[in-house]
Design a protein around this motif. Structure first.
Motif, mmCIF file in Angstrom:
data_model
loop_
_atom_site.group_PDB
_atom_site.id
_atom_site.type_symbol
_atom_site.label_atom_id
_atom_site.label_comp_id
_atom_site.label_asym_id
_atom_site.label_seq_id
_atom_site.Cartn_x
_atom_site.Cartn_y
_atom_site.Cartn_z
ATOM 1 N N PRO A 136 0.793 -1.251 0.000
ATOM 2 C CA PRO A 136 0.000 0.000 0.000
ATOM 3 C C PRO A 136 0.819 1.292 0.000
ATOM 4 C CG PRO A 136 -0.975 -1.588 1.491
ATOM 5 C CD PRO A 136 0.319 -2.188 1.040
ATOM 6 N N HIS A 137 2.092 1.232 0.408
ATOM 7 C CA HIS A 137 2.894 2.464 0.442
ATOM 8 C C HIS A 137 4.070 2.455 -0.543
ATOM 9 C CE1 HIS A 137 1.064 4.601 3.840
ATOM 10 N NE2 HIS A 137 0.775 3.386 4.304
ATOM 11 N N THR A 138 4.224 1.372 -1.294
ATOM 12 C CA THR A 138 5.411 1.247 -2.161
ATOM 13 C C THR A 138 4.999 0.999 -3.608
ATOM 14 O OG1 THR A 138 6.476 0.163 -0.296
ATOM 15 C CG2 THR A 138 7.647 0.073 -2.396
ATOM 16 N N ILE A 139 5.662 1.703 -4.520
ATOM 17 C CA ILE A 139 5.441 1.419 -5.940
ATOM 18 C C ILE A 139 6.785 1.073 -6.595
ATOM 19 C CG2 ILE A 139 3.415 2.948 -6.193
ATOM 20 C CD1 ILE A 139 5.899 4.513 -7.931
ATOM 21 N N GLU A 140 6.677 0.315 -7.685
ATOM 22 C CA GLU A 140 7.879 -0.037 -8.442
ATOM 23 C C GLU A 140 7.549 0.143 -9.911
ATOM 24 O OE1 GLU A 140 10.845 -3.380 -7.300
ATOM 25 O OE2 GLU A 140 9.366 -4.241 -8.671
ATOM 26 N N THR A 141 8.477 0.693 -10.682
ATOM 27 C CA THR A 141 8.191 0.888 -12.107
ATOM 28 C C THR A 141 8.877 -0.205 -12.919
ATOM 29 O OG1 THR A 141 10.097 2.235 -12.717
ATOM 30 C CG2 THR A 141 8.242 3.392 -11.694
ATOM 31 N N LEU A 145 -1.524 -1.382 -12.590
ATOM 32 C CA LEU A 145 -1.214 -0.773 -11.286
ATOM 33 C C LEU A 145 -1.208 -1.741 -10.099
ATOM 34 C CD1 LEU A 145 -3.150 2.642 -11.305
ATOM 35 C CD2 LEU A 145 -0.734 2.351 -10.780
ATOM 36 N N CYS A 146 -1.779 -2.932 -10.293
ATOM 37 C CA CYS A 146 -1.952 -3.909 -9.196
ATOM 38 C C CYS A 146 -2.657 -3.247 -8.007
ATOM 39 C CB CYS A 146 -0.621 -4.482 -8.724
ATOM 40 S SG CYS A 146 0.218 -5.416 -9.965
ATOM 41 N N LEU A 147 -3.828 -2.675 -8.291
ATOM 42 C CA LEU A 147 -4.554 -1.904 -7.266
ATOM 43 C C LEU A 147 -4.889 -2.754 -6.043
ATOM 44 C CD1 LEU A 147 -6.977 0.195 -9.523
ATOM 45 C CD2 LEU A 147 -4.977 1.016 -8.255
ATOM 46 N N ALA A 148 -5.094 -4.066 -6.277
ATOM 47 C CA ALA A 148 -5.470 -4.952 -5.160
ATOM 48 C C ALA A 148 -4.382 -4.957 -4.089
ATOM 49 C CB ALA A 148 -5.723 -6.356 -5.684
ATOM 50 N N SER A 149 -3.118 -4.819 -4.489
ATOM 51 C CA SER A 149 -2.019 -4.827 -3.503
ATOM 52 C C SER A 149 -2.096 -3.624 -2.568
ATOM 53 C CB SER A 149 -0.663 -4.775 -4.203
ATOM 54 O OG SER A 149 -0.568 -5.774 -5.145
ATOM 55 N N ALA A 150 -2.861 -2.587 -2.983
ATOM 56 C CA ALA A 150 -2.960 -1.387 -2.150
ATOM 57 C C ALA A 150 -4.358 -1.232 -1.564
ATOM 58 C CB ALA A 150 -2.610 -0.163 -2.989
ATOM 59 N N GLY A 151 -5.226 -2.198 -1.828
ATOM 60 C CA GLY A 151 -6.595 -2.131 -1.291
ATOM 61 C C GLY A 151 -7.439 -1.063 -1.958
ATOM 62 N N VAL A 152 -7.118 -0.698 -3.202
ATOM 63 C CA VAL A 152 -7.894 0.327 -3.920
ATOM 64 C C VAL A 152 -8.937 -0.369 -4.794
ATOM 65 C CG1 VAL A 152 -7.788 2.170 -5.654
ATOM 66 C CG2 VAL A 152 -5.968 1.952 -3.940
ATOM 67 N N THR A 153 -10.200 0.010 -4.620
ATOM 68 C CA THR A 153 -11.251 -0.649 -5.397
ATOM 69 C C THR A 153 -11.667 0.212 -6.599
ATOM 70 O OG1 THR A 153 -12.919 0.327 -3.969
ATOM 71 C CG2 THR A 153 -12.228 -1.907 -3.430
#
Ligand SMILES: Cc1cc2nc3c(=O)[nH]c(=O)nc-3n(C[C@H](O)[C@H](O)[C@H](O)COP(=O)(O)OP(=O)(O)OC[C@H]3O[C@@H](n4cnc5c(N)ncnc54)[C@H](O)[C@@H]3O)c2cc1C
Length: 470
Positions: A120-125, A274-282
């Motif tokens: 939820p707090h980390t992104i990778e490109t 974006l793999c939104l599920a990994s951040a809990g974004v619906t």
């Protein structure tokens, strides 16, 4: 100090990053490809450049009418595309945003590849950049909607126009919304035989009905085949020199063929990578990132702004969203979007534009007065030989405030800007009638309509003061 990552450097992302930087957050702006997003690189700027070329062709054809002898215009598409690239680069190079962002201390990672959530707090490109922040603002925009129809891979989107080597002899445009109507108009002006297919009963279905009717009639007059209520697409297949589309209507199978098929049937959020599920974004049922009034997603430290949220998909809306999302992300939930009417329009031939309520919507809400003027009876349009179209003003009978304005014809989009100020200022129509707009101008038509509505409403004789039209 708060850390903020903004994903996507289109209008929403640029403004979100600037606002977060201005508010003192340690801000990083990460984007997959070039700075400026769809708006600068693949949407309004290149399309408007093509539309300007189409306008120049039209104007060149008019020269003879004004006694200027000249040979017929001839388009070199490769050179036009060079000009499009030059304009895109110029706009990007002169973007005031980049300088402002740098001055605000924002770190910019351009051409970083698609970013995805690791947690939820980390992104990778894609290119290996890994970043962590307290707060993240999603501004990834949208992409053309794809249809699950056999042979769909044979079709093109508006972006593929940049890759064509020459103007195609024929084109099917599927989808009579703003993008489809724009593509149809531009390529018709360049000499392509265009057929525009719309499943609904009318093209430009979000416009006032009179606007749809007038634009469809003008398109037909200009040689575009407009097929409304055409049925449902079954499949596409490659032919020796193009693409064939099969469709059915009332149980009857039919087909149409052209060298290129452009599909413009809507827009979806660019959220797949974006793999939104990994951040809990619906997301909502249409696949857009779901936000509340503060532009906060289902994950409390993640906000979203612009096209990715699926609301009114326009640059000014994205800009407003970016400001609101960043303010709430840094200062806490303190602001929401304003619900002001936005002018919407397109640079087709003829142009069309709107702001506020359509006549149908306004009548659902109460009693209205409607004043309409055709462009064959306004001075400036007659001078310029641009007499196709009309302007319509809708006024509340009780409050006398302007509720909506709809225009088809030359400078429609510019006229709508003035009308949007009138609506935002909640101006009474008799006050508008009193403003001495310049003569002979396109915007001046609003003064004449206001005078006409004022008379219909039997208000004070303010209309007399209006000198903006003959
Ligand atoms: C043909 C066409 C014509 C248009 N004409 C007009 C017009 O005349 N007027 C108008 O106001 N609007 C117009 N629009 C709409 C306008 O372009 C959009 O509303 C606007 O660009 C939205 O801004 P945004 O910041 O939300 O997204 P975008 O401008 O789409 O920017 C998003 C950026 O994020 C990047 N991104 C996406 N996902 C990721 C990821 N996972 N990681 C990293 N980066 C990512 C994208 O590559 C892109 O650069 C038009 C659109 C089209 C398609």
């Amino acid at each position: 100090m708060k850390d903020v990552i903004v994903l996507g450097a289109g209008p929403a992302g640029m403004v979100a990053a600037l606002r977060a930087g201005d508010l003192g957050a340690r801000t990083t702006l990460v984007t997959r490809d070039d700075f400026g997003g769809m708006a600068a690189n693949d949407g309004p700027v290149p399309v408007r450049t093509l539309a300007h070329a189409a306008r120049l062709m039209r104007e060149a054809r008019q020269l003879d009418r004004y006694g200027i002898e000249c040979s017929q215009p001839n388009l070199d598409y490769a050179r036009l595309l060079e000009r499009v690239r030059e304009v895109v680069q110029d706009v990007r190079a002169h973007s005031a945003f980049r300088q402002q962002l740098e001055a605000a201390g924002v770190t910019i990672h351009e051409r970083a590849g698609t970013a995805r959530f690791v947690d939820p707090h980390t992104i990778e490109t894609e290119h290996g950049l890994r970043l962590r922040a307290d707060t993240i603002i999603l501004c990834g925009g949208g992409v053309s909607r794809r249809l699950s129809i056999p042979g769909f891979e044979c079709t093109a989107t508006h972006s593929d126009a940049w890759n064509l080597k020459e103007v195609p002899p024929s084109m099917l445009v599927v989808g009579g919304g703003a993008t489809g109507a724009q593509v149809a108009s531009v390529f018709n002006a360049f000499g392509t035989k265009v057929q525009l297919f719309e499943t609904g009963t009318r093209i430009l279905k979000t416009e006032d009905e009179d606007v749809s009717t007038a634009v469809a009639a003008a398109y037909r007059g200009a040689g575009i085949v407009v097929r409304e209520s055409f049925g449902a697409i079954e499949s596409f297949e490659k032919t020796s020199d193009g693409v064939r589309m099969f469709f059915t209507k009332d149980g009857r199978r039919d087909s149409a063929e052209a060298s290129v098929v452009v599909v413009a049937v809507g827009w979806v959020a660019d959220a797949a990578g974006l793999c939104l599920a990994s951040a809990g974004v619906t997301t909502d049922s249409r696949g857009y990132v779901q936000v509340d009034a503060n532009l906060r997603t289902s994950s409390p430290h993640i906000f979203a702004a612009g096209d990715i949220t699926g609301r009114l998909m326009l640059v000014p809306e994205a800009i407003q969203d970016g400001f609101v999302a960043a303010t709430n992300a840094v200062l806490g939930l303190s602001t929401t979007r304003s619900e002001q009417a936005s002018p919407i329009g397109s640079f087709t031939d003829p142009e069309y534009a709107q702001v506020g309520l359509t006549e149908a919507k306004a009548r659902e809400r109460g009693e209205v007065t409607v004043a309409t003027i055709n462009f064959d009876s306004t001075t400036r349009t007659i001078i310029d030989g641009r007499t196709t179209g009309f302007c319509k003003l809708i006024v509340d009978r009780e409050t006398h405030k302007v509720l909506g304005c709809h225009i088809v014809g030359e400078r429609a989009v510019e006229i709508a800007q003035l009308a949007s100020i009138v609506i935002a200022a909640e101006m009474r129509v008799d006050n508008l009638a009193r403003v001495p707009l310049s003569f002979p101008t396109y915007a001046g038509v609003l003064g004449r309509l206001a005078a006409s509505a004022t008379r219909q409403l039997n208000l004070e004789a303010n209309w007399r003061a209006n000198q903006s039209e003959l």
